[in-house]
Motif scaffolding. Structure first.
Motif, PDB file in Angstrom:
ATOM      1  N   PRO A   1       4.745   1.193  14.504  1.00 36.64           N
ATOM      2  CA  PRO A   1       3.904   2.172  13.818  1.00 36.64           C
ATOM      3  C   PRO A   1       2.471   1.661  13.649  1.00 36.64           C
ATOM      4  N   ASN A   2       1.523   2.564  13.723  1.00 33.66           N
ATOM      5  CA  ASN A   2       0.118   2.220  13.510  1.00 33.66           C
ATOM      6  C   ASN A   2      -0.295   2.632  12.111  1.00 33.66           C
ATOM      7  N   HIS A   3      -1.114   1.844  11.483  1.00 34.95           N
ATOM      8  CA  HIS A   3      -1.577   2.177  10.132  1.00 34.95           C
ATOM      9  C   HIS A   3      -3.064   2.477  10.117  1.00 34.95           C
ATOM     10  N   TYR A   4      -3.453   3.509   9.408  1.00 39.19           N
ATOM     11  CA  TYR A   4      -4.870   3.827   9.257  1.00 39.19           C
ATOM     12  C   TYR A   4      -5.128   4.242   7.824  1.00 39.19           C
TER      13      TYR A   4
ATOM     14  N   GLN B   1       4.552  26.384  -0.527  1.00 36.32           N
ATOM     15  CA  GLN B   1       3.264  25.831  -0.089  1.00 36.32           C
ATOM     16  C   GLN B   1       3.131  24.323  -0.317  1.00 36.32           C
ATOM     17  N   ASP B   2       4.063  23.737  -1.071  1.00 37.67           N
ATOM     18  CA  ASP B   2       4.099  22.272  -1.162  1.00 37.67           C
ATOM     19  C   ASP B   2       4.808  21.657   0.039  1.00 37.67           C
ATOM     20  N   THR B   3       5.469  22.513   0.798  1.00 39.12           N
ATOM     21  CA  THR B   3       6.291  22.031   1.923  1.00 39.12           C
ATOM     22  C   THR B   3       5.785  22.525   3.271  1.00 39.12           C
ATOM     23  N   ILE B   4       5.306  23.752   3.305  1.00 35.33           N
ATOM     24  CA  ILE B   4       4.860  24.355   4.562  1.00 35.33           C
ATOM     25  C   ILE B   4       3.339  24.477   4.538  1.00 35.33           C
ATOM     26  N   ALA B   5       2.669  23.759   5.438  1.00 33.98           N
ATOM     27  CA  ALA B   5       1.207  23.753   5.453  1.00 33.98           C
ATOM     28  C   ALA B   5       0.672  24.183   6.813  1.00 33.98           C
ATOM     29  N   PRO B   6       0.275  25.461   6.941  1.00 30.66           N
ATOM     30  CA  PRO B   6      -0.278  25.923   8.217  1.00 30.66           C
ATOM     31  C   PRO B   6      -1.687  25.363   8.426  1.00 30.66           C
ATOM     32  N   ILE B   7      -1.902  24.713   9.560  1.00 36.00           N
ATOM     33  CA  ILE B   7      -3.204  24.079   9.818  1.00 36.00           C
ATOM     34  C   ILE B   7      -3.651  24.277  11.257  1.00 36.00           C
ATOM     35  N   SER B   8      -4.896  23.954  11.508  1.00 37.70           N
ATOM     36  CA  SER B   8      -5.383  23.824  12.873  1.00 37.70           C
ATOM     37  C   SER B   8      -6.163  22.524  12.946  1.00 37.70           C
ATOM     38  N   ALA B   9      -5.515  21.508  13.486  1.00 40.80           N
ATOM     39  CA  ALA B   9      -6.147  20.184  13.558  1.00 40.80           C
ATOM     40  C   ALA B   9      -7.401  20.257  14.419  1.00 40.80           C
ATOM     41  N   LYS B  10      -7.295  21.030  15.484  1.00 38.98           N
ATOM     42  CA  LYS B  10      -8.397  21.120  16.435  1.00 38.98           C
ATOM     43  C   LYS B  10      -9.642  21.718  15.781  1.00 38.98           C
TER      44      LYS B  10
ATOM     45  N   SER C   1      -2.179  13.191  17.362  1.00 35.94           N
ATOM     46  CA  SER C   1      -3.390  12.363  17.544  1.00 35.94           C
ATOM     47  C   SER C   1      -4.631  13.101  17.081  1.00 35.94           C
ATOM     48  N   THR C   2      -4.668  14.392  17.384  1.00 32.15           N
ATOM     49  CA  THR C   2      -5.804  15.215  16.950  1.00 32.15           C
ATOM     50  C   THR C   2      -5.876  15.229  15.429  1.00 32.15           C
ATOM     51  N   LEU C   3      -4.734  15.372  14.798  1.00 32.41           N
ATOM     52  CA  LEU C   3      -4.672  15.392  13.336  1.00 32.41           C
ATOM     53  C   LEU C   3      -5.107  14.040  12.756  1.00 32.41           C
ATOM     54  N   MET C   4      -4.611  12.961  13.333  1.00 32.99           N
ATOM     55  CA  MET C   4      -4.989  11.622  12.871  1.00 32.99           C
ATOM     56  C   MET C   4      -6.495  11.429  12.957  1.00 32.99           C
ATOM     57  N   ARG C   5      -7.066  11.921  14.039  1.00 36.59           N
ATOM     58  CA  ARG C   5      -8.510  11.772  14.238  1.00 36.59           C
ATOM     59  C   ARG C   5      -9.264  12.538  13.149  1.00 36.59           C
ATOM     60  N   GLU C   6      -8.807  13.731  12.866  1.00 39.62           N
ATOM     61  CA  GLU C   6      -9.449  14.542  11.830  1.00 39.62           C
ATOM     62  C   GLU C   6      -9.314  13.899  10.446  1.00 39.62           C
ATOM     63  N   LEU C   7      -8.143  13.355  10.179  1.00 36.73           N
ATOM     64  CA  LEU C   7      -7.882  12.796   8.857  1.00 36.73           C
ATOM     65  C   LEU C   7      -8.616  11.493   8.611  1.00 36.73           C
TER      66      LEU C   7
ATOM     67  N   ASP D   1       0.826  -1.217   0.000  1.00 36.62           N
ATOM     68  CA  ASP D   1       0.000   0.000   0.000  1.00 36.62           C
ATOM     69  C   ASP D   1       0.853   1.257   0.000  1.00 36.62           C
ATOM     70  N   ALA D   2       0.386   2.266  -0.688  1.00 36.03           N
ATOM     71  CA  ALA D   2       1.038   3.558  -0.624  1.00 36.03           C
ATOM     72  C   ALA D   2       0.887   4.109   0.796  1.00 36.03           C
ATOM     73  N   GLU D   3       1.924   4.803   1.225  1.00 35.79           N
ATOM     74  CA  GLU D   3       1.954   5.178   2.631  1.00 35.79           C
ATOM     75  C   GLU D   3       2.306   6.649   2.839  1.00 35.79           C
ATOM     76  N   VAL D   4       1.611   7.272   3.778  1.00 31.66           N
ATOM     77  CA  VAL D   4       1.962   8.614   4.232  1.00 31.66           C
ATOM     78  C   VAL D   4       2.384   8.466   5.688  1.00 31.66           C
ATOM     79  N   ALA D   5       3.585   8.914   6.023  1.00 32.27           N
ATOM     80  CA  ALA D   5       4.077   8.739   7.396  1.00 32.27           C
ATOM     81  C   ALA D   5       4.008  10.059   8.169  1.00 32.27           C
ATOM     82  N   LEU D   6       3.477   9.975   9.364  1.00 30.33           N
ATOM     83  CA  LEU D   6       3.331  11.148  10.232  1.00 30.33           C
ATOM     84  C   LEU D   6       4.380  11.102  11.345  1.00 30.33           C
ATOM     85  N   VAL D   7       5.208  12.127  11.418  1.00 27.65           N
ATOM     86  CA  VAL D   7       6.188  12.190  12.499  1.00 27.65           C
ATOM     87  C   VAL D   7       6.077  13.532  13.220  1.00 27.65           C
TER      88      VAL D   7
END
Ligand code: GDP
Length: 193
Positions: free
Chosen positions: A38-41, A161-170, A15-21, A1-7
């Protein structure tokens, strides 16, 4: 499977971001560092999995040796699966990241986030820095420019903007991350043709 890794360091909002995604609910504020592997979702509706790597850095009740062990595990995982990881998302806390980087910069100290960013690039893994908790930041452009500077990316941040992504997971404000991740995925699909 194609994978996106969160560090990312602990407490940045992974965790908040994972929940949102993913729409799954995760133990936020649980015991950091306990997850060994590692956990996979699934990141629906895109056809890839997200791997949530353990948080790194200060965690109450976790000693220095264990922290180093966790860091080693993360590095080994990334090295082993570099070819399968389409995009790495390095999550940072937009409110404190620059101060933390500056505090830990010295003749024989490289701040974790800077080290991880360069490590991922050395592995040729396209990396997006998800600058979280932007709802707490009022001087957004200055903060993001300063972060670019610390990461060795020439400001202004808007060029990255392909590298820096300002977000608010909450608050569920994830569009810049979504777009940045997608831009890398599509780039690779084009390369595969
Ligand atoms: P983790 O240790 O990286 O998994 O972090 P958590 O997801 O447990 O979040 C740590 C703390 O930051 C919690 O109190 C969250 O509510 C808070 N948090 C996460 N994302 C945001 C955000 O976008 N904005 C704000 N203000 N707080 C956030």
């Amino acid at each position: 499977d194609a994978e996106v890794a969160l560090v990312g360091r602990s407490n940045v909002g992974k965790s908040t971001l994972m929940r949102e995604l993913t729409g799954h609910s995760f133990d936020t504020g649980g015991k950091p560092g306990v997850t060994r592997s590692p956990n996979h979702y699934d990141w629906a509706p895109e056809d890839f999995v997200i791997t949530d790597l353990p948080g790194f850095g200060f965690m109450s009740g976790v000693d220095e040796d264990r922290r180093e062990e966790i860091k080693t595990e993360i590095v080994r995982y990334l090295e082993a699966y570099a070819d399968d990881i389409l995009v790495a998302v390095l999550v940072v806390d937009g409110k404190s990241v620059v101060d933390i980087i500056d505090r830990h910069s010295g003749p024989d100290e490289i701040p974790y986030d800077v080290e991880m960013f360069h490590f991922l690039r050395d592995l040729d893994i396209p990396t997006v820095v998800a600058v979280n908790k932007m709802d707490k930041v009022d001087d957004e452009d200055e903060r993001l420019d300063a972060l670019c500077d610390r990461l060795g990316l020439y400001p202004p941040w808007k060029q990255w903007q392909d590298t820096i992504a300002p977000i608010s997971a909450k608050k569920g404000q994830l569009e810049p991350l979504d777009e940045a991740v997608r831009s890398h995925l599509h780039e690779q699909q084009r390369d595969d043709l």
